[in-house]
Motif scaffolding. Structure first.
Motif, PDB file in Angstrom:
ATOM      1  N   MET A   1      22.575  13.910   0.350  1.00 43.79           N
ATOM      2  CA  MET A   1      21.503  13.704   1.317  1.00 43.79           C
ATOM      3  C   MET A   1      22.056  12.975   2.532  1.00 43.79           C
ATOM      4  N   TRP A   2      21.429  13.242   3.678  1.00 46.65           N
ATOM      5  CA  TRP A   2      21.895  12.683   4.951  1.00 46.65           C
ATOM      6  C   TRP A   2      20.713  12.126   5.728  1.00 46.65           C
ATOM      7  N   LEU A   3      20.962  11.018   6.425  1.00 46.77           N
ATOM      8  CA  LEU A   3      20.025  10.528   7.434  1.00 46.77           C
ATOM      9  C   LEU A   3      20.508  11.036   8.781  1.00 46.77           C
ATOM     10  N   ALA A   4      19.579  11.417   9.640  1.00 49.79           N
ATOM     11  CA  ALA A   4      19.978  11.993  10.928  1.00 49.79           C
ATOM     12  C   ALA A   4      19.026  11.588  12.036  1.00 49.79           C
ATOM     13  N   LEU A   5      19.573  11.555  13.244  1.00 52.64           N
ATOM     14  CA  LEU A   5      18.801  11.433  14.473  1.00 52.64           C
ATOM     15  C   LEU A   5      19.169  12.618  15.351  1.00 52.64           C
ATOM     16  N   SER A   6      18.171  13.274  15.912  1.00 52.55           N
ATOM     17  CA  SER A   6      18.442  14.456  16.732  1.00 52.55           C
ATOM     18  C   SER A   6      17.485  14.503  17.906  1.00 52.55           C
ATOM     19  N   GLY A   7      17.974  15.124  19.002  1.00 53.50           N
ATOM     20  CA  GLY A   7      17.156  15.230  20.198  1.00 53.50           C
ATOM     21  C   GLY A   7      17.928  15.887  21.321  1.00 53.50           C
ATOM     22  N   PRO A  43      27.167  18.877   8.367  1.00 55.61           N
ATOM     23  CA  PRO A  43      26.021  19.748   8.067  1.00 55.61           C
ATOM     24  C   PRO A  43      25.019  19.892   9.201  1.00 55.61           C
ATOM     25  N   ARG A  44      25.392  19.530  10.423  1.00 60.03           N
ATOM     26  CA  ARG A  44      24.451  19.595  11.542  1.00 60.03           C
ATOM     27  C   ARG A  44      24.133  21.042  11.913  1.00 60.03           C
ATOM     28  N   PRO A  45      22.897  21.316  12.304  1.00 59.90           N
ATOM     29  CA  PRO A  45      22.547  22.669  12.758  1.00 59.90           C
ATOM     30  C   PRO A  45      22.982  22.892  14.194  1.00 59.90           C
ATOM     31  N   ALA A  46      23.038  24.134  14.597  1.00 59.06           N
ATOM     32  CA  ALA A  46      23.281  24.462  16.007  1.00 59.06           C
ATOM     33  C   ALA A  46      21.994  24.184  16.776  1.00 59.06           C
ATOM     34  N   LEU A  47      22.085  23.332  17.795  1.00 56.10           N
ATOM     35  CA  LEU A  47      20.908  22.952  18.577  1.00 56.10           C
ATOM     36  C   LEU A  47      21.196  23.206  20.050  1.00 56.10           C
ATOM     37  N   PRO A  48      20.874  24.381  20.558  1.00 59.28           N
ATOM     38  CA  PRO A  48      21.096  24.658  21.981  1.00 59.28           C
ATOM     39  C   PRO A  48      20.388  23.617  22.849  1.00 59.28           C
ATOM     40  N   GLY A  49      21.155  22.927  23.666  1.00 56.40           N
ATOM     41  CA  GLY A  49      20.581  21.895  24.518  1.00 56.40           C
ATOM     42  C   GLY A  49      20.314  20.590  23.801  1.00 56.40           C
ATOM     43  N   GLY A  50      20.608  20.542  22.499  1.00 60.25           N
ATOM     44  CA  GLY A  50      20.346  19.332  21.728  1.00 60.25           C
ATOM     45  C   GLY A  50      21.551  18.931  20.900  1.00 60.25           C
ATOM     46  N   THR A  51      21.423  17.820  20.218  1.00 55.41           N
ATOM     47  CA  THR A  51      22.505  17.345  19.371  1.00 55.41           C
ATOM     48  C   THR A  51      21.927  16.549  18.217  1.00 55.41           C
ATOM     49  N   MET A  52      22.717  16.388  17.158  1.00 56.68           N
ATOM     50  CA  MET A  52      22.315  15.615  15.988  1.00 56.68           C
ATOM     51  C   MET A  52      23.469  14.715  15.576  1.00 56.68           C
ATOM     52  N   VAL A  53      23.122  13.504  15.189  1.00 61.69           N
ATOM     53  CA  VAL A  53      24.072  12.561  14.611  1.00 61.69           C
ATOM     54  C   VAL A  53      23.583  12.266  13.196  1.00 61.69           C
ATOM     55  N   CYS A  54      24.476  12.328  12.213  1.00 59.45           N
ATOM     56  CA  CYS A  54      24.033  12.123  10.843  1.00 59.45           C
ATOM     57  C   CYS A  54      25.039  11.295  10.050  1.00 59.45           C
ATOM     58  N   GLU A  55      24.526  10.631   9.029  1.00 57.81           N
ATOM     59  CA  GLU A  55      25.334   9.817   8.125  1.00 57.81           C
ATOM     60  C   GLU A  55      24.898  10.123   6.697  1.00 57.81           C
ATOM     61  N   ALA A  56      25.879  10.297   5.804  1.00 57.93           N
ATOM     62  CA  ALA A  56      25.581  10.635   4.411  1.00 57.93           C
ATOM     63  C   ALA A  56      25.084   9.416   3.642  1.00 57.93           C
ATOM     64  N   ARG A 108      24.793   4.862  20.059  1.00 54.26           N
ATOM     65  CA  ARG A 108      23.635   4.071  19.635  1.00 54.26           C
ATOM     66  C   ARG A 108      22.995   4.682  18.392  1.00 54.26           C
ATOM     67  N   ALA A 109      22.922   6.008  18.350  1.00 50.62           N
ATOM     68  CA  ALA A 109      22.321   6.672  17.196  1.00 50.62           C
ATOM     69  C   ALA A 109      23.124   6.399  15.926  1.00 50.62           C
ATOM     70  N   ARG A 110      24.444   6.499  16.017  1.00 46.51           N
ATOM     71  CA  ARG A 110      25.277   6.265  14.835  1.00 46.51           C
ATOM     72  C   ARG A 110      25.157   4.820  14.358  1.00 46.51           C
ATOM     73  N   ALA A 111      25.134   3.884  15.297  1.00 45.74           N
ATOM     74  CA  ALA A 111      24.982   2.481  14.917  1.00 45.74           C
ATOM     75  C   ALA A 111      23.640   2.243  14.221  1.00 45.74           C
ATOM     76  N   ALA A 112      22.578   2.903  14.711  1.00 42.23           N
ATOM     77  CA  ALA A 112      21.262   2.749  14.105  1.00 42.23           C
ATOM     78  C   ALA A 112      21.242   3.335  12.700  1.00 42.23           C
ATOM     79  N   LEU A 113      21.918   4.467  12.499  1.00 44.39           N
ATOM     80  CA  LEU A 113      21.970   5.086  11.176  1.00 44.39           C
ATOM     81  C   LEU A 113      22.756   4.226  10.193  1.00 44.39           C
ATOM     82  N   VAL A 114      23.873   3.698  10.643  1.00 44.17           N
ATOM     83  CA  VAL A 114      24.679   2.826   9.775  1.00 44.17           C
ATOM     84  C   VAL A 114      23.870   1.592   9.388  1.00 44.17           C
TER      85      VAL A 114
END
Length: 204
Positions: free
Chosen positions: A164-170, A141-154, A179-185
């Motif tokens: 519902m999802w938790l996400a980190l994006s930047g 379910p990540r959005p298109a982020l030109p120049g950016g990215t999102m990592v999410c976990e349900a 690192r982002a996925r490990a933090a979300l888990v």
């Protein structure tokens, strides 16, 4: 004031108020008894409410609430319990990873930001509660982020509720996906452990 009243609207709202009851399904006769309206009047009101999905009629001819009241209720911030549990996790994720931490919900092909904590960095993914984007793949379910990215976990949840999802994006060049996925888990594990399950949730 009398000039501020619309009688038909007030009648329709009176019908909806009848469903604020432990009883979930009503026959037409029961609604007539509760509201005091004639059955012919009720049928017209229920017909209009049904067209906008505020009420539905089952195969037995009984009436119950439709999806519209629930959909409108979801436009508000998450319940106090959810916000109390999730917001500290988002604050922790944003502080640890330096990226935007988000809780979002997906329903009917649309994702909506429910809670968010922004990092202190000026270059960041700016999200606000209520921001929405289209979702074409429920598994991604990540959005298109030109120049950016999102990592999410349900989040684990009830199959009857929207996922519902938790996400980190930047910025793509800064966000470390591993690192982002490990933090979300880790955050999901803290959430599953319940209050007090992770000392970091209450640490200053």
């Amino acid at each position: 004031m009398a000039q501020d009243r619309v009688e038909a609207v007030e009648r329709a709202l009176t019908v909806l108020e009848a469903f604020d009851s432990p009883q979930e399904h009503f026959t037409l006769a029961e609604l007539a008894q509760v509201t005091g309206y004639y059955k012919s009047t009720l049928l017209r009101l229920l017909g209009s409410l049904a067209r906008f999905d505020y009420v539905q009629r089952d195969e037995h001819g009984r009436w119950h609430l439709g999806h519209a009241p629930v959909r409108l209720a979801r436009r508000h911030l998450p319940g106090r319990h959810l916000a109390t549990r999730i917001q500290p996790l988002l604050a922790r994720l944003a502080a640890e990873c330096g990226e935007t931490a988000t809780l979002f919900e997906v329903e009917d092909g649309v994702a909506e930001c429910r809670l968010v904590t922004l990092p202190e960095a000026s270059l960041r993914h700016d999200l606000q509660p209520g921001d929405r984007w289209a979702v074409t793949d429920a598994r991604d379910p990540r959005p298109a982020l030109p120049g950016g990215t999102m990592v999410c976990e349900a989040l684990p949840g009830d199959a009857l509720e929207p996922p519902m999802w938790l996400a980190l994006s930047g910025p793509a060049g800064r966000l470390d996906r591993r690192r982002a996925r490990a933090a979300l888990v880790d955050a999901l594990a803290s959430l599953a452990a319940g209050p007090g399950g992770d000392a970091r949730e209450t640490s200053p």
